[in-house]
Design a protein around this motif. Structure first.
Motif, PDB file in Angstrom:
ATOM      1  N   CYS A  25       0.575  -1.359  -0.066  1.00  0.00           N
ATOM      2  CA  CYS A  25       0.438  -0.260   0.020  1.00  0.00           C
ATOM      3  C   CYS A  25       0.484   0.671  -0.272  1.00  0.00           C
ATOM      4  CB  CYS A  25      -1.306   0.041   0.964  1.00  0.00           C
ATOM      5  SG  CYS A  25      -1.930   1.516   1.285  1.00  0.00           S
ATOM      6  N   ASP A  44      -9.507   9.989  -2.525  1.00  0.00           N
ATOM      7  CA  ASP A  44     -10.251   9.227  -3.861  1.00  0.00           C
ATOM      8  C   ASP A  44      -9.942   9.284  -5.101  1.00  0.00           C
ATOM      9  OD1 ASP A  44     -12.490   8.746  -1.758  1.00  0.00           O
ATOM     10  OD2 ASP A  44     -13.769  10.868  -2.357  1.00  0.00           O
ATOM     11  N   ALA A  47      -7.252   6.673  -5.041  1.00  0.00           N
ATOM     12  CA  ALA A  47      -7.616   5.912  -5.276  1.00  0.00           C
ATOM     13  C   ALA A  47      -8.033   5.192  -6.658  1.00  0.00           C
ATOM     14  CB  ALA A  47      -9.083   5.758  -4.392  1.00  0.00           C
ATOM     15  N   LEU A  51      -6.715   2.727  -9.530  1.00  0.00           N
ATOM     16  CA  LEU A  51      -7.583   2.162 -10.099  1.00  0.00           C
ATOM     17  C   LEU A  51      -7.360   2.043 -11.449  1.00  0.00           C
ATOM     18  CD1 LEU A  51     -10.810   2.285  -8.661  1.00  0.00           C
ATOM     19  CD2 LEU A  51      -9.557  -0.051  -8.597  1.00  0.00           C
ATOM     20  N   TRP A  56      -6.420  -2.396  -7.283  1.00  0.00           N
ATOM     21  CA  TRP A  56      -7.383  -1.980  -6.221  1.00  0.00           C
ATOM     22  C   TRP A  56      -6.600  -1.777  -4.742  1.00  0.00           C
ATOM     23  CZ3 TRP A  56      -9.822  -3.320  -1.904  1.00  0.00           C
ATOM     24  CH2 TRP A  56     -11.102  -2.866  -1.919  1.00  0.00           C
ATOM     25  N   ILE A  57      -6.799  -0.753  -4.362  1.00  0.00           N
ATOM     26  CA  ILE A  57      -6.252  -0.879  -2.453  1.00  0.00           C
ATOM     27  C   ILE A  57      -7.313   0.230  -2.037  1.00  0.00           C
ATOM     28  CG2 ILE A  57      -5.281   0.320  -0.435  1.00  0.00           C
ATOM     29  CD1 ILE A  57      -3.035  -0.017  -2.936  1.00  0.00           C
ATOM     30  N   SER A  58      -8.243  -0.717  -1.112  1.00  0.00           N
ATOM     31  CA  SER A  58      -9.165  -0.237  -0.594  1.00  0.00           C
ATOM     32  C   SER A  58      -9.163   1.672   0.325  1.00  0.00           C
ATOM     33  CB  SER A  58     -10.246  -0.806   0.997  1.00  0.00           C
ATOM     34  OG  SER A  58      -9.046  -0.591   1.319  1.00  0.00           O
ATOM     35  N   VAL A  59      -9.958   2.559  -0.175  1.00  0.00           N
ATOM     36  CA  VAL A  59     -10.018   3.894   0.623  1.00  0.00           C
ATOM     37  C   VAL A  59      -9.868   3.848   2.043  1.00  0.00           C
ATOM     38  CG1 VAL A  59     -11.367   5.735   0.675  1.00  0.00           C
ATOM     39  CG2 VAL A  59     -11.707   4.569  -1.053  1.00  0.00           C
ATOM     40  N   PRO A  60     -10.256   2.888   2.619  1.00  0.00           N
ATOM     41  CA  PRO A  60      -9.835   2.917   4.389  1.00  0.00           C
ATOM     42  C   PRO A  60      -8.266   2.762   4.517  1.00  0.00           C
ATOM     43  CG  PRO A  60     -12.492   2.177   4.429  1.00  0.00           C
ATOM     44  CD  PRO A  60     -11.267   1.809   2.759  1.00  0.00           C
ATOM     45  N   SER A  61      -7.821   1.991   3.804  1.00  0.00           N
ATOM     46  CA  SER A  61      -6.737   1.564   3.611  1.00  0.00           C
ATOM     47  C   SER A  61      -5.600   2.807   2.758  1.00  0.00           C
ATOM     48  CB  SER A  61      -6.267   0.129   2.607  1.00  0.00           C
ATOM     49  OG  SER A  61      -6.287  -1.119   3.639  1.00  0.00           O
ATOM     50  N   TYR A  63      -6.461   5.788   3.117  1.00  0.00           N
ATOM     51  CA  TYR A  63      -6.231   6.756   4.283  1.00  0.00           C
ATOM     52  C   TYR A  63      -5.245   6.193   5.596  1.00  0.00           C
ATOM     53  CZ  TYR A  63     -10.925   9.817   3.041  1.00  0.00           C
ATOM     54  OH  TYR A  63     -11.244  10.402   2.285  1.00  0.00           O
TER      55      TYR A  63
END
Length: 171
Positions: A25, A44, A47, A51, A56-61, A63
């Motif tokens: 990450c 955002d 992210a 993409l 693909w890395i989650s938005v919470p990760s 943050y």
């Protein structure tokens, strides 16, 4: 060396310098910043860039990673007009940016003027303040909104202004 390989090398060097472990990450996020070091990005936008790169890395990760990089002074943080945080690579935001923005439609232009930056910097220094990403924001009403009778109803409220007892001397 390709641009992607250069940004990966830059990301690794940045993490080494900050004495941080190179996680998937952290590397991915820093690659986005090294690809365009002058750019200010929201989480955002980071992210979205990831993409586009196929990661693909989650938005919470993202943050969590960005907060950690700010804490270790790898990234700088400030607030955007939308109320969201913007981030940039530390040391790459040297050109102080001021804004002139329409209160109705929120269209804005960036103003980079060395003399204006010096004057605002001196005033802030004299009062123990630190300049952010958009140090000075001048609110106006653009010509298009002046001609639109409904524009004033959509107008963004002015931020509260606290006037101090000093009047800065202009050079």
């Amino acid at each position: 060396m390709s641009g992607e390989a250069m940004s990966l090398a830059g990301a690794r060097a940045t993490l080494d310098q900050a004495q941080l472990r190179a996680t998937r990450c952290r590397l991915a996020v820093l690659q986005v910043f090294h690809a365009a070091p002058q750019q200010r990005l929201t989480v955002d936008a980071i992210a979205e860039q990831l993409l586009l790169q196929g990661a693909w890395i989650s938005v919470p990760s993202i943050y969590k990673t960005v907060r950690g990089l700010v804490a270790r002074q790898v990234l700088e943080k400030d607030w955007h007009d939308s109320g969201r945080s913007v981030f940039w690579l530390r040391g790459h935001g040297a050109a102080q940016e001021h804004q002139i923005a329409c209160r109705c439609c929120q269209r804005s232009i960036a103003v980079r003027d060395a003399e204006l930056a010096r004057v605002v910097g001196r005033i802030c220094d004299a009062h123990g303040l630190r300049l952010g990403a958009a140090a000075l924001r001048i609110q106006v009403i653009c010509a298009a909104c002046q001609d639109d009778p409904g524009a004033r109803r959509r107008m963004a409220p002015c931020a509260s202004i606290h006037r101090s007892s000093f009047v800065p001397e202009m050079p």
